[in-house]
Design a protein around this motif. Sequence first.
Motif, mmCIF file in Angstrom:
data_model
loop_
_atom_site.group_PDB
_atom_site.id
_atom_site.type_symbol
_atom_site.label_atom_id
_atom_site.label_comp_id
_atom_site.label_asym_id
_atom_site.label_seq_id
_atom_site.Cartn_x
_atom_site.Cartn_y
_atom_site.Cartn_z
ATOM 1 N N VAL A 184 -8.068 13.536 4.615
ATOM 2 C CA VAL A 184 -8.208 12.082 4.669
ATOM 3 C C VAL A 184 -9.684 11.701 4.735
ATOM 4 O O VAL A 184 -10.159 10.816 4.002
ATOM 5 N N MET A 185 -10.448 12.387 5.602
ATOM 6 C CA MET A 185 -11.882 12.078 5.729
ATOM 7 C C MET A 185 -12.628 12.390 4.431
ATOM 8 O O MET A 185 -13.524 11.642 4.018
ATOM 9 N N LEU A 186 -12.249 13.481 3.777
ATOM 10 C CA LEU A 186 -12.902 13.847 2.523
ATOM 11 C C LEU A 186 -12.635 12.799 1.452
ATOM 12 O O LEU A 186 -13.556 12.360 0.737
ATOM 13 N N LEU A 187 -11.380 12.384 1.309
ATOM 14 C CA LEU A 187 -11.041 11.390 0.291
ATOM 15 C C LEU A 187 -11.717 10.053 0.577
ATOM 16 O O LEU A 187 -12.202 9.381 -0.344
ATOM 17 N N ILE A 188 -11.755 9.678 1.858
ATOM 18 C CA ILE A 188 -12.436 8.427 2.215
ATOM 19 C C ILE A 188 -13.940 8.552 1.932
ATOM 20 O O ILE A 188 -14.567 7.629 1.412
ATOM 21 N N GLY A 189 -14.512 9.712 2.287
ATOM 22 C CA GLY A 189 -15.930 9.933 2.024
ATOM 23 C C GLY A 189 -16.252 9.894 0.539
ATOM 24 O O GLY A 189 -17.267 9.321 0.122
ATOM 25 N N MET A 190 -15.388 10.514 -0.285
ATOM 26 C CA MET A 190 -15.598 10.490 -1.736
ATOM 27 C C MET A 190 -15.481 9.063 -2.271
ATOM 28 O O MET A 190 -16.282 8.634 -3.115
ATOM 29 N N ALA A 191 -14.472 8.322 -1.791
ATOM 30 C CA ALA A 191 -14.306 6.938 -2.242
ATOM 31 C C ALA A 191 -15.528 6.098 -1.865
ATOM 32 O O ALA A 191 -16.012 5.280 -2.663
ATOM 33 N N LEU A 591 -13.835 4.405 12.008
ATOM 34 C CA LEU A 591 -12.621 3.614 11.835
ATOM 35 C C LEU A 591 -11.470 4.463 11.315
ATOM 36 O O LEU A 591 -10.321 4.319 11.758
ATOM 37 N N ALA A 592 -11.782 5.373 10.369
ATOM 38 C CA ALA A 592 -10.739 6.241 9.824
ATOM 39 C C ALA A 592 -10.192 7.188 10.891
ATOM 40 O O ALA A 592 -8.978 7.444 10.958
ATOM 41 N N THR A 593 -11.068 7.689 11.744
ATOM 42 C CA THR A 593 -10.637 8.591 12.822
ATOM 43 C C THR A 593 -9.701 7.876 13.789
ATOM 44 O O THR A 593 -8.647 8.414 14.180
ATOM 45 N N ALA A 595 -7.818 5.420 13.168
ATOM 46 C CA ALA A 595 -6.559 5.066 12.513
ATOM 47 C C ALA A 595 -5.690 6.290 12.228
ATOM 48 O O ALA A 595 -4.458 6.230 12.362
ATOM 49 N N VAL A 596 -6.322 7.414 11.857
ATOM 50 C CA VAL A 596 -5.570 8.559 11.355
ATOM 51 C C VAL A 596 -5.231 9.579 12.437
ATOM 52 O O VAL A 596 -4.095 10.074 12.505
ATOM 53 N N VAL A 597 -6.189 9.920 13.295
ATOM 54 C CA VAL A 597 -5.980 11.000 14.263
ATOM 55 C C VAL A 597 -4.797 10.735 15.199
ATOM 56 O O VAL A 597 -3.967 11.632 15.420
ATOM 57 N N PRO A 598 -4.649 9.517 15.756
ATOM 58 C CA PRO A 598 -3.482 9.297 16.629
ATOM 59 C C PRO A 598 -2.141 9.421 15.903
ATOM 60 O O PRO A 598 -1.124 9.724 16.529
ATOM 61 N N LEU A 599 -2.128 9.189 14.592
ATOM 62 C CA LEU A 599 -0.886 9.361 13.838
ATOM 63 C C LEU A 599 -0.536 10.836 13.663
ATOM 64 O O LEU A 599 0.646 11.217 13.723
#
Length: 603
Positions: A184-191, A591-593, A595-599
């Motif tokens: 997820v972090m990689l895709l967000i970073g690439m975007a 922000l991504a962390t 949102a994503v890590v608790p899920l």
Amino acid sequence: MSTDLTIALAVLAGMLALFVSNRWRLDLVALVGLLALVLTGVITTTEAVAGFSDPVVLMIAGLFVVGAGLFRTGVADAMGRQVEVLAGGSTARLTAVVMLVTAVLSGLLSSTGTVAVMLPVVLAIARRRGISPSLLLMPVAYAALLGGMLTLIGTPPNLIVSGQLVQSGMAGFGFFSFLAPGLVMLLIGMAYMLLLGRLLLPERQAESESRGRSDPEWIELFAQYGLNEQLQQLRVPRGSLLAAADVSSSELRSRFGVTVLAIASTTARGRFVRKAEPGTMIRDEDDLYVVGRSGAIAGVVERFGLRVVAERAELPASLLLVDAVVPPRSAFIGRTLRQLRLHSGAGVTVLAQRTAGSEELLLDLDRPLAAGDALLLTGSPRALRETARSRHDLVLLEDLQEDGSERAHRAPVAIAIMLAMMALMTTGLVSNVIAVMLAAVALVISGCVRIEEAYRSINFEAVVLIAAILPMATALDKTGGLAIASEALMSASGQFGPLAVMAVLFVFTAGLSQVISNTATTVLVAPVALQAALALEVSPYAMLMTIAIAASSAFATPVASPVNTLVLSAGGYRFMDFVRVGVPLQVVMLLATLAVVPLLFPL
């Protein structure tokens, strides 16, 4: 506050100050802090040396050997060369492919080694396509950092947070526990880099690129290092003091600051050009191709009675020019060119140097080299490869590998050993440290990497740093410092819930990682995160995953990570370029962390 806690905090403050000052090596600072804790009685000798037998330390040492096996058999280089095949014609697609390949390599190998592999590949593609390297190299560095988030072995902080769980009696993270959040972090970073980052990246063209692509490549390199008007052709008349001297004894370089690149001689068989080695003799009517400041060359002409044939000469086609970067682990750091004696000892001549992050161009034989410095070199391909020593001392920005590695036929063996190690770590048939050690030994026995290369591949600075700083966490725990830090964190943000605590931990970890080692930061912050999770009565896995991601988010300064330092000169970047591109990316990662890590790791 007890006396022991006061001493421990004073030692920690002193270590942090020395880390930030960068006056001493990180491992030396950690050892000094360790000895201070022992001599003041804060920890025992047994507690002090416990870090050197910690499984995390042994795993990190073994993983350097595993990486060396994949480098030596050409596996990493082969992956790097596939970039242009997959990239197509679009610059955006090229950036995406470069980042993806870099991230995959970094998830399995060291991030620094990955960038060392990708640098010459990406620079060659940029030259062929007429793209500014500054548009591609920062994405490469960021992708290496993001790739470290993909696997347990991707970066030391991942191993440290997993070890913290094990030390507390809980199950550690698995090999692929990092894969989902890391992807997820990689895709967000690439975007981010493809949409906003590309607008913030500087597009710096070398002076020579404005001349037209038909110019020889040496003109481009000379322009980048400010030598485009410093190459002259001088003739040695009969009776000159230089006649019958060799290049070394003439002292043209060491005394007068003028470097002889090549010597052209006329014989009965015709005219031929040879590279100027230290022992190369200078004869009557020889032509010397020299580089130096105009005043220095004029002084040599007057002193030795030389004749100027061409004030702006053409470089002989037989000479090979390569630029290189001094990596953070290099044995060259802190030593001068005069001390290194590359010209006489290795057959490599340094023509120019550029200080990392500076526009200053100079050749100072007595200035200590620093990480990130760029050098313009000439020499034979073999001499240049030997000087680079497989990217440990220099990273060559042009691929000089011979056609096929001498151990390329062992690449399938190296890949099989790597896959077997991953399988062992995933299934848990043996402990992670044993799986890594088995892989390292298998690579040596199978001939993928020689034993001396295995030892040389280990970054002992990183190994000693971790082993020596782990007892600091023990000291803080023993003296009640961790409990106080956890209580302070809870009082500041605990009332707003676990997400607020995660946000504070992320900001603190990422911020501290911009100025000191992210490994050292993780060792110090991970126990606090664990204590905070226990106090909040939530799962510690989300808190420690947050620490791991934050530690790898070293985007905002060129000194935050060795990979940033490596691309600094090669991309022509300045300090503020990293701030402008990296700070927004760190906010996006935060922000991504949250949102994503608790899920993925429910609180």
